[in-house]
Design an enzyme around this catalytic site. Structure first.
Site, PDB file in Angstrom:
ATOM      1  N   GLU A   1       0.868  -1.173   0.000  1.00  0.00           N
ATOM      2  CA  GLU A   1       0.000   0.000   0.000  1.00  0.00           C
ATOM      3  C   GLU A   1       0.911   1.231   0.000  1.00  0.00           C
ATOM      4  O   GLU A   1       1.801   1.325   0.852  1.00  0.00           O
ATOM      5  CB  GLU A   1      -0.885   0.003   1.238  1.00  0.00           C
ATOM      6  CG  GLU A   1      -1.845  -1.174   1.322  1.00  0.00           C
ATOM      7  CD  GLU A   1      -2.582  -1.215   2.641  1.00  0.00           C
ATOM      8  OE1 GLU A   1      -3.544  -0.434   2.810  1.00  0.00           O
ATOM      9  OE2 GLU A   1      -2.193  -2.013   3.508  1.00  0.00           O
TER      10      GLU A   1
ATOM     11  N   ARG B   1       5.588 -12.944  10.153  1.00  0.00           N
ATOM     12  CA  ARG B   1       6.119 -11.620   9.855  1.00  0.00           C
ATOM     13  C   ARG B   1       7.454 -11.454  10.570  1.00  0.00           C
ATOM     14  O   ARG B   1       7.781 -12.193  11.502  1.00  0.00           O
ATOM     15  CB  ARG B   1       5.155 -10.522  10.283  1.00  0.00           C
ATOM     16  CG  ARG B   1       4.873 -10.465  11.769  1.00  0.00           C
ATOM     17  CD  ARG B   1       4.120  -9.208  12.141  1.00  0.00           C
ATOM     18  NE  ARG B   1       4.985  -8.050  12.100  1.00  0.00           N
ATOM     19  CZ  ARG B   1       4.547  -6.804  12.191  1.00  0.00           C
ATOM     20  NH1 ARG B   1       3.254  -6.553  12.311  1.00  0.00           N
ATOM     21  NH2 ARG B   1       5.382  -5.797  12.156  1.00  0.00           N
TER      22      ARG B   1
ATOM     23  N   LYS C   1       4.045   1.354  10.149  1.00  0.00           N
ATOM     24  CA  LYS C   1       4.100   2.637   9.438  1.00  0.00           C
ATOM     25  C   LYS C   1       3.373   3.730  10.206  1.00  0.00           C
ATOM     26  O   LYS C   1       3.805   4.886  10.224  1.00  0.00           O
ATOM     27  CB  LYS C   1       3.527   2.480   8.022  1.00  0.00           C
ATOM     28  CG  LYS C   1       4.448   1.719   7.091  1.00  0.00           C
ATOM     29  CD  LYS C   1       3.939   1.687   5.672  1.00  0.00           C
ATOM     30  CE  LYS C   1       2.878   0.653   5.457  1.00  0.00           C
ATOM     31  NZ  LYS C   1       2.508   0.492   4.034  1.00  0.00           N
TER      32      LYS C   1
END
Length: 566
Positions: free
Chosen positions: A36, A262, A272
């Site tokens: 994204e 992850r 983020k």
């Protein structure tokens, strides 16, 4: 054809892909990296980039770069450009052109209408807060929206009006009609479309309704012919929605989603949203601050593409979540720089030293190796005179019994030069040491002292060969192992995450650096050094100027962080 192998040939995902191709489930492998564009990439993204591109390369397949750009209020062109740059810098090239979910907005809209016509989606008027309240919790089921049973015709009309801009943001949304009692909250009538009146970086003002990530993501995978959709474990429950959307629309291709753990790195923030908080609070300077583990921050700190790829290989691909030691990342870059970094001397916290038995006009030049084990890296010249700088910590007026460096009445060897003996010090009116007065034994160049112990060695720089520079020493940004888990993560900041020193490097080295910085062909290629006894450094290509060089410490010579903790 001989099968390609690499470190990525030894994980459960590789085995899944190999088995699928063996059974002819797919003609060829097609993966994708779908960021994204709402921030810069970090080391966790690097793990996903390496996995997707390496698997495609191993099986002669393709890897798409697709921007899942479904929220224009948080997305920017600068993020798109930085992501493209980071992927190229890591050494990978995506398949053909760049893909965007926004290019499929019309198709996505039509698939949403298809769900409405099947009575599997409805327009809801609950507010965001009400939707959250109606959704229930992990231990209590949700309850149906009062608008859930609108008829198909009314839903189609309202959805069209949403598209045409009849309603305000938050006034209407489109939700899937699944099961408000599902044990999986993601399946409790998730939102598929919402209204956003923000200009989109690709489609401009063409749309005012935008699909949610979960809706756009799986259909975009299908449109592009993605065979294997890899994501991290937090999306494991979302797989149910991923498959539900594909099964209930008329898509012609069904990708398979697989999850892996992850990357969680000690003392680091990878969110983020939290990185943006650090920037907004002016705790860090920007997305490329060397104290955070964005790819651009690591690059500026002096990490190389190969060191990051090596780190991603070492940590592997598993289904088990764990917290990776930061020292493993440091090991990868230290190991690489040890083999290729030019050795030179730098004094970060200088104190003046005067050799009284050497004439003021005396000057000697030593030719020293750029690397002790690699003669092919060449040599450079060091100037020796009677006034030099040494590190302040290499002399102690008041010292402990076992102090091994320079003190009054003891000897020390200057690196590549002579043995000296400290005899006295000079101070200013405030009691600060101005300079150390020493005797230089001119018979000890390259020789062991006669009938004396072999002394310790310290580095130095002649005042006539010194060039003033700034040195930035970086430590971990957080004092705890896992700040990502803390709600008030700002409480655990390390106040000494950056220490700035003003010292000197060798003038002749500075001249070579300036030439390379000013050379267009090499101005974006970093320069690496091992400042002897200090650490591995690189030139800060962002803040360095023609008349001022700034160096970032990439990594210490040894793993000092874990030693400090223990």
């Amino acid at each position: 054809m001989k099968e390609k192998t690499s470190e990525y040939s030894n994980n459960f995902i590789y085995n899944i892909v190999k088995e699928d191709l063996k059974k002819n489930k797919f003609l060829s492998l097609r993966t994708r990296f779908p960021p994204e564009p709402n921030g810069y990439l970090h080391i966790g993204h690097a793990k996903s980039i390496c996995l997707n591109f390496e698997l495609a390369n191993l099986h002669n397949g393709d890897c798409n770069l697709r921007f899942d750009d479904t929220n224009p209020s948080k997305e920017k062109i600068k993020y798109i450009n930085s992501i493209k740059n980071d992927i190229k810098w890591l050494g990978y090239q995506w398949n053909k052109e760049i893909f965007y979910s926004s290019k499929y907005f019309l198709k996505l809209y039509q698939y949403a209408k298809e769900l409405i016509k099947k009575n599997l989606a409805y327009v809801d008027q609950l507010t965001k807060e009400q939707i959250r309240e109606y959704r229930g919790t992990l231990i209590s089921p949700g309850k149906n929206s009062p608008y859930r049973n609108r008829n198909i015709k009314e839903n189609l009309e309202l959805f069209k009006k949403m598209k045409e801009g009849y309603f305000n943001e938050g006034e209407m949304c489109l939700r899937a009609k699944i099961n408000m009692s599902s044990p999986y909250i993601v399946m409790r009538d998730p939102v598929l479309y919402r209204i956003i009146y923000t200009k989109h970086h690709q489609t401009k003002n063409q749309w005012c309704i935008y699909p949610m990530y979960d809706f756009a993501h799986c259909i975009s995978d299908s449109i592009e012919g993605i065979t294997h959709s890899f994501c991290t474990l937090e999306f494991q429950d979302n797989k149910r929605l991923y498959n539900w959307i594909l099964e209930n629309t008329s898509v012609s291709h069904y990708p398979k989603q697989y999850e892996f753990s992850r990357l969680n790195l000690k003392h680091s923030i990878l969110s983020k949203r939290k990185i943006k908080t650090l920037i907004e609070r002016k705790i860090i300077n920007n997305w490329d601050d060397p104290r955070i583990q964005t790819i651009s921050g690591l690059r500026r700190k002096g990490y190389t593409p190969s060191s990051i790829r090596e780190f991603c290989k070492k940590i592997g691909v598993t289904k088990q979540n764990n917290l990776i030691e930061f020292s493993m990342l440091e090991y990868c870059i230290r190991n690489e720089l040890n083999a290729k970094a030019i050795r030179t001397m730098a004094v970060l916290d200088p104190i003046k030293l005067y050799l009284y038995n050497i004439d003021d006009n005396y000057q000697e030049i030593f030719t020293v190796p750029n690397h002790p084990k690699k003669p092919e890296l060449g040599t450079h010249e060091v100037i020796f005179t009677n006034t030099i700088y040494i590190e302040r910590e290499d002399f102690k007026e008041k010292h402990e019994k076992n102090y091994k460096r320079l003190k009054i009445g003891t000897e020390i060897r200057l690196r590549y030069a002579y043995i000296i003996k400290a005899e006295r010090i000079e101070k200013d009116i405030y009691g600060n040491i101005i300079q150390i007065i020493c005797f230089c034994d001119l018979k000890t160049l390259g020789k062991k002292p006669t009938n004396r112990k072999n002394p310790a060695v310290i580095h130095w720089i002649s005042i006539k060969n010194s060039y003033a520079s700034e040195f930035r020493l970086y430590e971990k940004l957080f004092n705890i192992d896992n700040p990502e888990q803390e709600k008030n993560f700002l409480l655990f900041l390390n106040p000494k995450s950056i220490i700035i020193k003003n010292g000197f490097i060798e003038k002749k080295i500075s001249e070579k650096i300036q030439q390379k910085i000013n050379n267009i062909k090499t101005k974006n290629k970093n320069l690496f050094f091992q400042f002897e006894r200090v650490g591995y450094f690189c030139v800060d290509l962002v803040d360095s100027k023609k008349d001022k060089l700034i160096f970032n410490r990439t990594v210490s010579l040894r793993d000092t962080w874990n030693k400090k903790k223990n």
